[in-house]
Design a protein around this motif. Structure first.
Motif, PDB file in Angstrom:
ATOM      1  N   ARG A 164      11.062  71.639  -6.039  1.00 28.47           N
ATOM      2  CA  ARG A 164      12.442  72.115  -5.871  1.00 28.47           C
ATOM      3  C   ARG A 164      13.421  70.957  -5.904  1.00 28.47           C
ATOM      4  NH1 ARG A 164      15.251  75.763  -1.444  1.00 28.47           N
ATOM      5  NH2 ARG A 164      17.061  74.478  -0.969  1.00 28.47           N
ATOM      6  N   HIS A 165      12.993  69.803  -5.353  1.00 28.07           N
ATOM      7  CA  HIS A 165      13.855  68.632  -5.253  1.00 28.07           C
ATOM      8  C   HIS A 165      14.309  68.133  -6.629  1.00 28.07           C
ATOM      9  CE1 HIS A 165      14.500  64.516  -3.067  1.00 28.07           C
ATOM     10  NE2 HIS A 165      15.623  65.133  -3.317  1.00 28.07           N
ATOM     11  N   LEU A 166      13.573  68.470  -7.663  1.00 28.04           N
ATOM     12  CA  LEU A 166      13.941  68.028  -9.012  1.00 28.04           C
ATOM     13  C   LEU A 166      15.201  68.711  -9.520  1.00 28.04           C
ATOM     14  CD1 LEU A 166      10.420  67.993 -10.688  1.00 28.04           C
ATOM     15  CD2 LEU A 166      11.760  66.003  -9.946  1.00 28.04           C
ATOM     16  N   VAL A 167      15.515  69.905  -9.033  1.00 29.84           N
ATOM     17  CA  VAL A 167      16.622  70.679  -9.592  1.00 29.84           C
ATOM     18  C   VAL A 167      17.682  71.074  -8.573  1.00 29.84           C
ATOM     19  CG1 VAL A 167      15.262  71.596 -11.500  1.00 29.84           C
ATOM     20  CG2 VAL A 167      15.291  72.815  -9.316  1.00 29.84           C
ATOM     21  N   THR A 168      17.393  70.942  -7.269  1.00 25.80           N
ATOM     22  CA  THR A 168      18.380  71.332  -6.259  1.00 25.80           C
ATOM     23  C   THR A 168      18.133  70.525  -4.996  1.00 25.80           C
ATOM     24  OG1 THR A 168      19.375  73.234  -5.133  1.00 25.80           O
ATOM     25  CG2 THR A 168      16.967  73.190  -5.267  1.00 25.80           C
ATOM     26  N   ALA A 169      19.040  70.667  -4.032  1.00 28.34           N
ATOM     27  CA  ALA A 169      18.886  69.934  -2.783  1.00 28.34           C
ATOM     28  C   ALA A 169      17.541  70.262  -2.127  1.00 28.34           C
ATOM     29  CB  ALA A 169      20.032  70.276  -1.830  1.00 28.34           C
ATOM     30  N   LYS A 170      16.886  69.241  -1.622  1.00 35.84           N
ATOM     31  CA  LYS A 170      15.526  69.398  -1.103  1.00 35.84           C
ATOM     32  C   LYS A 170      15.482  70.293   0.127  1.00 35.84           C
ATOM     33  CE  LYS A 170      11.444  66.588   0.005  1.00 35.84           C
ATOM     34  NZ  LYS A 170      10.930  65.210   0.184  1.00 35.84           N
ATOM     35  N   TYR A 171      16.515  70.231   0.975  1.00 34.16           N
ATOM     36  CA  TYR A 171      16.506  70.992   2.221  1.00 34.16           C
ATOM     37  C   TYR A 171      17.729  71.897   2.322  1.00 34.16           C
ATOM     38  CZ  TYR A 171      12.965  67.593   3.496  1.00 34.16           C
ATOM     39  OH  TYR A 171      11.841  66.819   3.512  1.00 34.16           O
ATOM     40  N   ARG A 172      17.551  73.018   2.976  1.00 32.96           N
ATOM     41  CA  ARG A 172      18.665  73.914   3.247  1.00 32.96           C
ATOM     42  C   ARG A 172      19.441  73.368   4.445  1.00 32.96           C
ATOM     43  NH1 ARG A 172      17.676  78.059  -0.071  1.00 32.96           N
ATOM     44  NH2 ARG A 172      15.494  78.612  -0.534  1.00 32.96           N
ATOM     45  N   PRO A 173      20.761  73.558   4.470  1.00 38.99           N
ATOM     46  CA  PRO A 173      21.573  72.923   5.515  1.00 38.99           C
ATOM     47  C   PRO A 173      21.536  73.641   6.867  1.00 38.99           C
ATOM     48  CG  PRO A 173      22.978  74.154   4.024  1.00 38.99           C
ATOM     49  CD  PRO A 173      21.588  74.223   3.443  1.00 38.99           C
ATOM     50  N   LYS A 174      21.155  74.925   6.904  1.00 35.30           N
ATOM     51  CA  LYS A 174      21.275  75.692   8.140  1.00 35.30           C
ATOM     52  C   LYS A 174      20.460  75.119   9.307  1.00 35.30           C
ATOM     53  CE  LYS A 174      24.362  78.803   7.436  1.00 35.30           C
ATOM     54  NZ  LYS A 174      25.595  78.808   8.258  1.00 35.30           N
ATOM     55  N   PRO A 175      19.209  74.687   9.110  1.00 36.02           N
ATOM     56  CA  PRO A 175      18.487  74.117  10.253  1.00 36.02           C
ATOM     57  C   PRO A 175      19.177  72.889  10.842  1.00 36.02           C
ATOM     58  CG  PRO A 175      16.946  74.726   8.520  1.00 36.02           C
ATOM     59  CD  PRO A 175      18.319  74.865   7.934  1.00 36.02           C
ATOM     60  N   LEU A 176      19.711  72.009   9.977  1.00 31.57           N
ATOM     61  CA  LEU A 176      20.449  70.850  10.475  1.00 31.57           C
ATOM     62  C   LEU A 176      21.717  71.305  11.193  1.00 31.57           C
ATOM     63  CD1 LEU A 176      21.045  67.832  10.713  1.00 31.57           C
ATOM     64  CD2 LEU A 176      22.024  67.903   8.403  1.00 31.57           C
ATOM     65  N   GLU A 177      22.415  72.259  10.598  1.00 37.31           N
ATOM     66  CA  GLU A 177      23.643  72.776  11.209  1.00 37.31           C
ATOM     67  C   GLU A 177      23.369  73.337  12.601  1.00 37.31           C
ATOM     68  OE1 GLU A 177      26.554  76.551  10.343  1.00 37.31           O
ATOM     69  OE2 GLU A 177      26.078  75.236   8.639  1.00 37.31           O
ATOM     70  N   HIS A 178      22.316  74.139  12.736  1.00 37.67           N
ATOM     71  CA  HIS A 178      21.991  74.730  14.030  1.00 37.67           C
ATOM     72  C   HIS A 178      21.603  73.658  15.049  1.00 37.67           C
ATOM     73  CE1 HIS A 178      20.990  78.768  11.874  1.00 37.67           C
ATOM     74  NE2 HIS A 178      22.282  78.615  12.083  1.00 37.67           N
ATOM     75  N   ALA A 179      20.860  72.659  14.610  1.00 36.89           N
ATOM     76  CA  ALA A 179      20.461  71.583  15.516  1.00 36.89           C
ATOM     77  C   ALA A 179      21.681  70.813  16.025  1.00 36.89           C
ATOM     78  CB  ALA A 179      19.498  70.629  14.806  1.00 36.89           C
ATOM     79  N   LEU A 180      22.616  70.544  15.134  1.00 35.19           N
ATOM     80  CA  LEU A 180      23.826  69.817  15.531  1.00 35.19           C
ATOM     81  C   LEU A 180      24.712  70.660  16.440  1.00 35.19           C
ATOM     82  CD1 LEU A 180      24.674  68.122  12.105  1.00 35.19           C
ATOM     83  CD2 LEU A 180      23.798  66.999  14.172  1.00 35.19           C
ATOM     84  N   GLN A 181      24.774  71.954  16.180  1.00 30.56           N
ATOM     85  CA  GLN A 181      25.552  72.829  17.046  1.00 30.56           C
ATOM     86  C   GLN A 181      24.943  72.895  18.450  1.00 30.56           C
ATOM     87  OE1 GLN A 181      25.518  76.395  14.663  1.00 30.56           O
ATOM     88  NE2 GLN A 181      27.530  75.987  13.783  1.00 30.56           N
ATOM     89  N   GLU A 182      23.621  72.829  18.526  1.00 29.88           N
ATOM     90  CA  GLU A 182      22.966  72.848  19.834  1.00 29.88           C
ATOM     91  C   GLU A 182      23.309  71.606  20.641  1.00 29.88           C
ATOM     92  OE1 GLU A 182      18.775  73.522  19.612  1.00 29.88           O
ATOM     93  OE2 GLU A 182      18.998  75.291  18.328  1.00 29.88           O
ATOM     94  N   VAL A 183      23.343  70.446  19.987  1.00 31.56           N
ATOM     95  CA  VAL A 183      23.565  69.205  20.741  1.00 31.56           C
ATOM     96  C   VAL A 183      25.042  68.966  21.021  1.00 31.56           C
ATOM     97  CG1 VAL A 183      23.719  67.623  18.754  1.00 31.56           C
ATOM     98  CG2 VAL A 183      22.822  66.794  20.931  1.00 31.56           C
ATOM     99  N   PHE A 184      25.944  69.373  20.099  1.00 33.68           N
ATOM    100  CA  PHE A 184      27.367  69.108  20.293  1.00 33.68           C
ATOM    101  C   PHE A 184      28.145  70.319  20.815  1.00 33.68           C
ATOM    102  CE2 PHE A 184      26.480  65.875  16.874  1.00 33.68           C
ATOM    103  CZ  PHE A 184      26.666  64.768  17.691  1.00 33.68           C
ATOM    104  N   GLY A 185      27.584  71.511  20.683  1.00 23.92           N
ATOM    105  CA  GLY A 185      28.299  72.696  21.121  1.00 23.92           C
ATOM    106  C   GLY A 185      29.635  72.833  20.408  1.00 23.92           C
ATOM    107  N   ASN A 186      30.679  73.149  21.164  1.00 21.49           N
ATOM    108  CA  ASN A 186      32.024  73.296  20.600  1.00 21.49           C
ATOM    109  C   ASN A 186      32.867  72.034  20.757  1.00 21.49           C
ATOM    110  OD1 ASN A 186      31.630  76.047  19.867  1.00 21.49           O
ATOM    111  ND2 ASN A 186      31.950  76.647  22.008  1.00 21.49           N
ATOM    112  N   LYS A 187      32.236  70.944  21.137  1.00 24.19           N
ATOM    113  CA  LYS A 187      32.984  69.704  21.385  1.00 24.19           C
ATOM    114  C   LYS A 187      33.660  69.231  20.106  1.00 24.19           C
ATOM    115  CE  LYS A 187      31.066  67.050  24.376  1.00 24.19           C
ATOM    116  NZ  LYS A 187      31.963  67.168  25.547  1.00 24.19           N
TER     117      LYS A 187
END
Length: 294
Positions: free
Chosen positions: A54-77
């Motif tokens: 997949r990495h040959l033609v599109t971004a290797k990872y989907r952004p949602k897991p990173l987004e959710h992880a960052l929202q958990e640590v930063f909240g609404n700050k």
């Protein structure tokens, strides 16, 4: 005393941007480490081989897991709630120009304090081919990893200290922290290689990022003196990559190098007392500033 309390300004790019934002949000280095250890499997799932194709033609990872992880640590700050002045580099694909997120540590800096920290983190970590570009809601900017131009943002920090804080170069002390450097040697075949030879994983990228990093820090040393500019960037363990590393090996390296650097940190940085920071705009703005101005 928290380590961040020894600094007037923190600048961070890519994963360094997450670290900078987390320090600004009041997290300790230990808590930041625990965040990485707890979330790395969710952010970088294995994919059982198909992900490489997949990495040959599109971004290797989907952004949602990173987004959710960052929202958990930063909240609404919000960025404007940082306890420390911050500068977080990204790059704007739409305008083909650099993009800097900044706290309101100068009267001119009126906009970014409203942006949630997790969104700033998403923008600065959108590494090309690993994650898609990030768009701050309500804006059309297509933002990617600031490492494409400020892989080592030491010069960004020096520029900010002089232009926005009004500091003289003789006053500056810089601590530059890397995220390990590759031990990979450059084969002689690259000397006369064509496009395929340079593109093959990930030679041209490594050389460009390494060159920018070394060049930026060397410029800082020339400007403020090598005795006032210090860098920690140990060699990476064998086989380490952006999305693949052995946490135990990295922690062991960090422990060793922090022990070795501790006397220098104590003598150069630990005794410094930053000017108390109150932003000019936003929630914790200075008295006399209005919300409308922010």
């Amino acid at each position: 005393m928290p380590v961040a309390a020894s600094f007037d300004l923190i600048v961070g790019t890519s994963t360094g941007g997450i670290v900078a934002l987390a320090l600004g949000a009041g997290l300790s280095p230990g808590e930041i480490l625990n965040f990485y250890l707890a979330k790395k499997g969710r952010i970088f799932p294995s994919g059982l081989g198909w992900r490489a194709a997949r990495h040959l033609v599109t971004a290797k990872y989907r952004p949602k897991p990173l987004e959710h992880a960052l929202q958990e640590v930063f909240g609404n700050k919000l960025l404007g709630e940082s306890r420390i002045p911050l500068v977080i580099p990204a790059y704007d694909l739409a305008e083909n120009t650099v993009h800097l997120f900044k706290t309101s540590h100068h009267p001119r800096l009126r906009r970014d304090h409203r942006i949630p920290m997790w969104q700033v983190a998403m923008a600065t970590t959108a590494a090309p081919s690993y994650f898609p570009a990030f768009r701050v809601p309500g804006e059309q900017s297509r933002l990617i990893d600031g490492g494409v131009w400020a892989n080592n943002p030491a010069m960004v920090g020096v520029t900010e200290a002089v232009s926005m804080f009004g500091r003289d170069l003789s006053e500056l002390r810089v601590l530059s922290l890397g995220t390990t450097t590759s031990t990979q040697t450059r084969p002689v075949s690259l000397d006369n290689a064509g496009v395929l030879g340079w593109v093959r994983a990930p030679r041209v990228v490594d050389v460009l990022l390494r060159g920018q990093s070394v060049g930026a820090f060397t410029q800082v040393q020339h400007l403020i003196g090598s005795e006032h500019a210090h860098r920690l960037d140990p060699a990476a363990p064998e086989g380490a990559a952006l999305d693949r590393c052995n946490a135990s090996e990295l922690i062991a390296k960090a422990s060793h190098h922090s022990r070795m650097f501790s006397p220098t940190f104590e003598s150069v940085f630990a005794g410094h007392s930053p000017i108390p920071y109150t932003p000019f705009h936003g929630i914790n703005r200075k008295q006399g500033e209005s919300n409308a101005a922010g």
